[in-house]
Motif scaffolding. Structure first.
Motif, PDB file in Angstrom:
ATOM      1  N   GLY A  26     -45.339  44.189  44.951  1.00 57.95           N
ATOM      2  CA  GLY A  26     -45.099  45.593  44.603  1.00 57.95           C
ATOM      3  C   GLY A  26     -44.529  45.825  43.213  1.00 57.95           C
ATOM      4  O   GLY A  26     -44.095  46.921  42.889  1.00 57.95           O
ATOM      5  N   HIS A  27     -44.506  44.797  42.369  1.00 53.27           N
ATOM      6  CA  HIS A  27     -43.994  45.018  41.012  1.00 53.27           C
ATOM      7  C   HIS A  27     -45.076  45.643  40.136  1.00 53.27           C
ATOM      8  O   HIS A  27     -46.262  45.464  40.382  1.00 53.27           O
ATOM      9  N   ASN A  28     -44.616  46.347  39.122  1.00 52.10           N
ATOM     10  CA  ASN A  28     -45.542  47.084  38.281  1.00 52.10           C
ATOM     11  C   ASN A  28     -45.862  46.293  37.003  1.00 52.10           C
ATOM     12  O   ASN A  28     -45.135  46.365  36.016  1.00 52.10           O
ATOM     13  N   ILE A  29     -46.957  45.507  37.051  1.00 49.99           N
ATOM     14  CA  ILE A  29     -47.330  44.708  35.879  1.00 49.99           C
ATOM     15  C   ILE A  29     -48.183  45.581  34.966  1.00 49.99           C
ATOM     16  O   ILE A  29     -49.321  45.912  35.292  1.00 49.99           O
ATOM     17  N   VAL A  30     -47.627  45.961  33.810  1.00 56.39           N
ATOM     18  CA  VAL A  30     -48.351  46.906  32.951  1.00 56.39           C
ATOM     19  C   VAL A  30     -49.255  46.204  31.938  1.00 56.39           C
ATOM     20  O   VAL A  30     -50.114  46.823  31.320  1.00 56.39           O
ATOM     21  N   GLY A  31     -49.042  44.887  31.757  1.00 55.08           N
ATOM     22  CA  GLY A  31     -49.923  44.195  30.816  1.00 55.08           C
ATOM     23  C   GLY A  31     -49.686  42.708  30.871  1.00 55.08           C
ATOM     24  O   GLY A  31     -48.625  42.246  31.296  1.00 55.08           O
ATOM     25  N   SER A  32     -50.707  41.920  30.471  1.00 56.49           N
ATOM     26  CA  SER A  32     -50.489  40.477  30.406  1.00 56.49           C
ATOM     27  C   SER A  32     -51.210  39.929  29.175  1.00 56.49           C
ATOM     28  O   SER A  32     -52.182  40.527  28.702  1.00 56.49           O
ATOM     29  N   ALA A  33     -50.710  38.809  28.668  1.00 55.37           N
ATOM     30  CA  ALA A  33     -51.268  38.257  27.436  1.00 55.37           C
ATOM     31  C   ALA A  33     -51.266  36.741  27.508  1.00 55.37           C
ATOM     32  O   ALA A  33     -50.471  36.150  28.239  1.00 55.37           O
ATOM     33  N   GLU A  34     -52.167  36.116  26.733  1.00 60.87           N
ATOM     34  CA  GLU A  34     -52.232  34.651  26.742  1.00 60.87           C
ATOM     35  C   GLU A  34     -51.715  34.035  25.451  1.00 60.87           C
ATOM     36  O   GLU A  34     -51.805  32.839  25.251  1.00 60.87           O
ATOM     37  N   ASP A  35     -51.219  34.867  24.545  1.00 60.04           N
ATOM     38  CA  ASP A  35     -50.573  34.281  23.358  1.00 60.04           C
ATOM     39  C   ASP A  35     -49.440  35.193  22.913  1.00 60.04           C
ATOM     40  O   ASP A  35     -49.361  36.355  23.316  1.00 60.04           O
ATOM     41  N   GLY A  36     -48.568  34.635  22.096  1.00 55.67           N
ATOM     42  CA  GLY A  36     -47.338  35.340  21.740  1.00 55.67           C
ATOM     43  C   GLY A  36     -47.561  36.607  20.935  1.00 55.67           C
ATOM     44  O   GLY A  36     -46.835  37.594  21.088  1.00 55.67           O
ATOM     45  N   LYS A  37     -48.590  36.568  20.070  1.00 52.71           N
ATOM     46  CA  LYS A  37     -48.793  37.734  19.219  1.00 52.71           C
ATOM     47  C   LYS A  37     -49.218  38.938  20.073  1.00 52.71           C
ATOM     48  O   LYS A  37     -48.675  40.032  19.954  1.00 52.71           O
ATOM     49  N   SER A  38     -50.188  38.717  20.960  1.00 53.69           N
ATOM     50  CA  SER A  38     -50.630  39.811  21.838  1.00 53.69           C
ATOM     51  C   SER A  38     -49.477  40.270  22.727  1.00 53.69           C
ATOM     52  O   SER A  38     -49.323  41.463  23.007  1.00 53.69           O
ATOM     53  N   ALA A  39     -48.680  39.301  23.174  1.00 51.93           N
ATOM     54  CA  ALA A  39     -47.554  39.641  24.051  1.00 51.93           C
ATOM     55  C   ALA A  39     -46.597  40.578  23.317  1.00 51.93           C
ATOM     56  O   ALA A  39     -46.189  41.619  23.851  1.00 51.93           O
ATOM     57  N   TYR A  40     -46.274  40.219  22.081  1.00 51.45           N
ATOM     58  CA  TYR A  40     -45.318  41.043  21.324  1.00 51.45           C
ATOM     59  C   TYR A  40     -45.898  42.439  21.066  1.00 51.45           C
ATOM     60  O   TYR A  40     -45.219  43.446  21.205  1.00 51.45           O
ATOM     61  N   ASN A  41     -47.212  42.492  20.742  1.00 51.77           N
ATOM     62  CA  ASN A  41     -47.841  43.796  20.510  1.00 51.77           C
ATOM     63  C   ASN A  41     -47.784  44.666  21.767  1.00 51.77           C
ATOM     64  O   ASN A  41     -47.548  45.873  21.692  1.00 51.77           O
TER      65      ASN A  41
END
Length: 209
Positions: A26-41
């Motif tokens: 039930g957690h709200n995952i709003v986005g996921s990324a496979e590298d640090g740059k995309s994660a930070y963006n």
């Protein structure tokens, strides 16, 4: 309203596993990324309450993201997942105000507890890391002698990852009293005034409490 979470890990399986697991809870995952740059963006764009980041990722490590968030006053709370038990990484994590630090092999078991703590502004660190770091810190800190009996009790409960509210209930005192004790303890131990500092200190010195 569930806490918004961004997850980043460069291992697709780990990423999917964590995302599926948390979504199913039930957690709200709003986005996921496979590298640090995309994660930070993603963090900059979505301003999630929590970011769960692998420490080692291409382009930007979880630590570098935590550092950037701190520098740019992004309020997202960072939880790092790692295979590393290196002390300097841990020290860096503390320096950047990271809220959670979990070992990968326990990620699925511990992530929910960790998120709960972070939602209550309580840091959470894998027991294993605290135990491992304790090995290197086998001297009893002198500052412990400065604490009163009730302050020691509180530090011990903090080292068990208890929230202020739980401590107040357990000791039958008010939340305000706990907070007052906490700030006295922080002053006596000469700690940083960050909300995480005392919990980390308590975790590291658990063996002496």
């Amino acid at each position: 309203m569930h806490t918004s979470i961004v997850i980043a890990d460069d291992h697709p399986l780990m990423l999917r596993g964590l995302t599926d697991f948390l979504t199913s809870k039930g957690h709200n995952i709003v986005g996921s990324a496979e590298d640090g740059k995309s994660a930070y963006n993603l963090i900059v764009k979505l301003k999630p309450k929590i970011a769960i980041l692998d420490i080692r990722m291409p382009y930007k490590t979880g630590l570098e993201i935590a550092e950037a968030c701190k520098k740019n006053n992004i309020p997202t709370k960072v939880i790092l997942i790692t295979f590393d038990k290196e002390e300097e990484l841990y020290d860096k994590a503390l320096e950047y105000g990271v809220y959670g630090y979990i070992l990968k092999e326990f990620a699925i078991e511990e992530i929910e507890t960790c998120i709960k703590h972070v939602e209550n502004n309580q840091p959470y660190f894998s027991e294993e890391i605290a135990d491992y770091l304790n090995v290197g810190h086998s001297k009893k800190p002198k500052e412990l002698e400065l604490l009163t009996k009730s302050e020691l009790k509180i530090v011990k409960l903090i080292s068990d990852n208890k929230t202020s509210l739980e401590i107040a209930n357990e000791l039958s005192i008010s939340n305000r009293t706990v907070d007052k004790h906490r700030s006295n303890i922080v002053a006596k131990l000469n700690l940083d005034n960050k909300p995480t500092a005392l919990s980390i200190w308590a975790n590291l010195n658990k063996a002496f409490l």
